[in-house]
Structures are given as structure tokens and as C-alpha cells.
Design a protein around this motif. Structure first.
Motif, PDB file in Angstrom:
ATOM      1  N   THR A 126       0.847  -1.202   0.000  1.00 43.08           N
ATOM      2  CA  THR A 126       0.000   0.000   0.000  1.00 43.08           C
ATOM      3  C   THR A 126       0.879   1.248   0.000  1.00 43.08           C
ATOM      4  O   THR A 126       0.654   2.187  -0.772  1.00 43.08           O
ATOM      5  CB  THR A 126      -0.916   0.013   1.238  1.00 43.08           C
ATOM      6  OG1 THR A 126      -1.835  -1.065   1.144  1.00 43.08           O
ATOM      7  CG2 THR A 126      -1.681   1.328   1.329  1.00 43.08           C
ATOM      8  N   SER A 162      -5.697  -1.154  -2.386  1.00 37.50           N
ATOM      9  CA  SER A 162      -4.846  -2.283  -1.983  1.00 37.50           C
ATOM     10  C   SER A 162      -5.056  -2.738  -0.542  1.00 37.50           C
ATOM     11  O   SER A 162      -4.776  -3.896  -0.210  1.00 37.50           O
ATOM     12  CB  SER A 162      -3.369  -1.922  -2.187  1.00 37.50           C
ATOM     13  OG  SER A 162      -2.971  -0.885  -1.308  1.00 37.50           O
ATOM     14  N   GLN A 170      -1.536  -8.174  -3.000  1.00 39.59           N
ATOM     15  CA  GLN A 170      -0.892  -6.864  -3.053  1.00 39.59           C
ATOM     16  C   GLN A 170       0.350  -6.922  -3.944  1.00 39.59           C
ATOM     17  O   GLN A 170       0.716  -5.931  -4.578  1.00 39.59           O
ATOM     18  CB  GLN A 170      -0.506  -6.384  -1.653  1.00 39.59           C
ATOM     19  CG  GLN A 170      -1.667  -5.787  -0.876  1.00 39.59           C
ATOM     20  CD  GLN A 170      -1.205  -4.974   0.326  1.00 39.59           C
ATOM     21  OE1 GLN A 170      -0.020  -4.796   0.563  1.00 39.59           O
ATOM     22  NE2 GLN A 170      -2.168  -4.476   1.085  1.00 39.59           N
ATOM     23  N   LEU A 173      -0.976  -6.339  -7.334  1.00 37.77           N
ATOM     24  CA  LEU A 173      -1.313  -4.921  -7.475  1.00 37.77           C
ATOM     25  C   LEU A 173      -0.046  -4.083  -7.634  1.00 37.77           C
ATOM     26  O   LEU A 173      -0.021  -3.113  -8.399  1.00 37.77           O
ATOM     27  CB  LEU A 173      -2.104  -4.440  -6.253  1.00 37.77           C
ATOM     28  CG  LEU A 173      -3.573  -4.865  -6.186  1.00 37.77           C
ATOM     29  CD1 LEU A 173      -4.186  -4.401  -4.869  1.00 37.77           C
ATOM     30  CD2 LEU A 173      -4.360  -4.281  -7.364  1.00 37.77           C
TER      31      LEU A 173
END
Length: 201
Positions: A126, A162, A170, A173
Motif C-alpha cells: 500500500t 490495496s 498486493q 497490485l
């Protein structure tokens, strides 16, 4: 009072301005190298780590990230060679240098934090995606290059989304984030520079 400064004719002034523009455009080629190097390196590590962890259940899947120092070495070698050409540094050059030095330092600090606090890895990407968003958005604005700006904006959204995914996804992503913020814009940046150089030949 006499002055040693020579007054430029209109023709000489125009030539000087044109040479400065060409030097600024040269920055594009340099930056595309870094975007592509780090883009493909991080993309490959994200995908490799995901496959090792999810499909092979390999406990040391994170070993692929040891390739990051290799990227640092290659960047250093390339940067040293570029500096030997004694190219005049523009404001954009220096701004991009400081921006990515700061973001690179932030990445290192986050890695250290995650190593100290093992639970932090669950949301690590993130923050990584958020840093990519900042870097590519600002770089795009400085270079006046929309694909980088768009990639940065997409990454701001990905960073927010995320948090709803676990670490495994993740990773994917993160790969997608680096694809749209570094790899695709990096190739487009290089293409634009090649076209500019051909026009000026």
C-alpha cells in the motif's frame, strides 16, 4: 564603464535558446532508462515472489528482492557514465534527482520498519504503491509527460484499494502499479525522445 560581457545578436540568441531546448530534451532519454530499469526489475520481482509464494509455497519467496541492490549498482554505473559527458544540468534534472533520492530513501526506511515489525509486511505494498504514485506524478509534471501523470493518478487509486487485499494479491497490485507508472510510460518516453532526435537530425 566597460564590460567584458559580449552582447549577443538576435541570431546568436536564437541559437543559444535552441541549444538549451535540445539539452533539456536530452533529459528524457536519461530518465527513460531509470524508469525502465526499475520498472522491469520491480515488476519481475513482484510476479516471481507471487508465483513462489502462492503456487510453490516456497517459504523464502522474498529472496527475489535481493535483486534490488543490482538495480542500484546498474543505476550508479549508468549515472557515472552520464556525468562524464559533462551535460549541463537543468532545473528539471536536479529536481528529479532530489525527488527520487528522497523516495528511494523512503523505500529503504519502510523496508527497515517492515523488518522490525513483521506484521507491517501485510500492508507494505500500500505504501510502496503510494510512493510510486507520488514519484511518477511529480516526474510527469516536471517532464510535461501525460502518461507519467496518468500512471501516478492510477497508482493513488490502487494504493487506496490495496488495503482490501492480503499480501499475496498486493504483490500483483504492485506489479500492475509499476506496469502503468514506470514500464509503459518509460517506453513511451523513450519513443518520444527517439522521435525528437530524428526530427533534429
Amino acid at each position: 564603464m566597460e564590460t567584458n560581457e559580449k552582447e549577443l545578436s538576435p541570431e546568436e540568441s536564437l541559437e543559444l535558446i535552441q541549444s538549451m531546448i535540445l539539452k533539456t530534451k536530452g533529459v528524457v532519454a536519461d530518465d527513460s532508462f531509470y524508469f525502465l530499469l526499475w520498472g522491469w526489475l520491480v515488476f519481475g520481482c513482484c510476479i516471481a515472489s507471487f508465483i513462489l509464494k502462492v503456487y510453490f509455497e516456497y517459504p523464502h519467496h522474498y529472496i527475489v528482492w535481493l535483486l534490488m541492490p543490482v538495480g542500484g549498482i546498474l543505476s550508479g554505473i549508468y549515472g557515472a557514465r552520464q556525468s562524464k559527458q559533462q551535460r549541463v544540468k537543468s532545473f528539471v534534472d536536479e529536481s528529479l534527482d532530489y525527488l527520487w533520492i528522497a523516495l528511494g530513501s523512503a523505500f529503504v526506511v519502510l523496508v527497515v520498519i517492515n523488518m522490525i515489525n513483521g506484521q507491517a509486511w501485510q500492508t507494505a505494498f500500500t505504501y510502496y504503491i503510494l510512493l510510486y504514485a507520488i514519484g511518477t506524478f511529480v516526474s510527469g509534471k516536471l517532464l510535461h509527460f501525460k502518461p507519467l501523470v496518468i500512471g501516478g493518478l492510477i497508482n493513488f487509486i490502487l494504493a487506496a484499494v490495496s488495503v482490501k487485499f492480503n499480501y499475496d494479491y498486493q504483490l500483483l497490485l504492485g506489479a500492475f502499479a509499476i506496469l502503468n507508472s514506470n514500464i509503459i510510460p518509460g517506453h513511451l518516453l523513450r519513443l518520444r525522445n527517439q522521435q525528437t532526435q530524428q526530427k533534429n537530425m
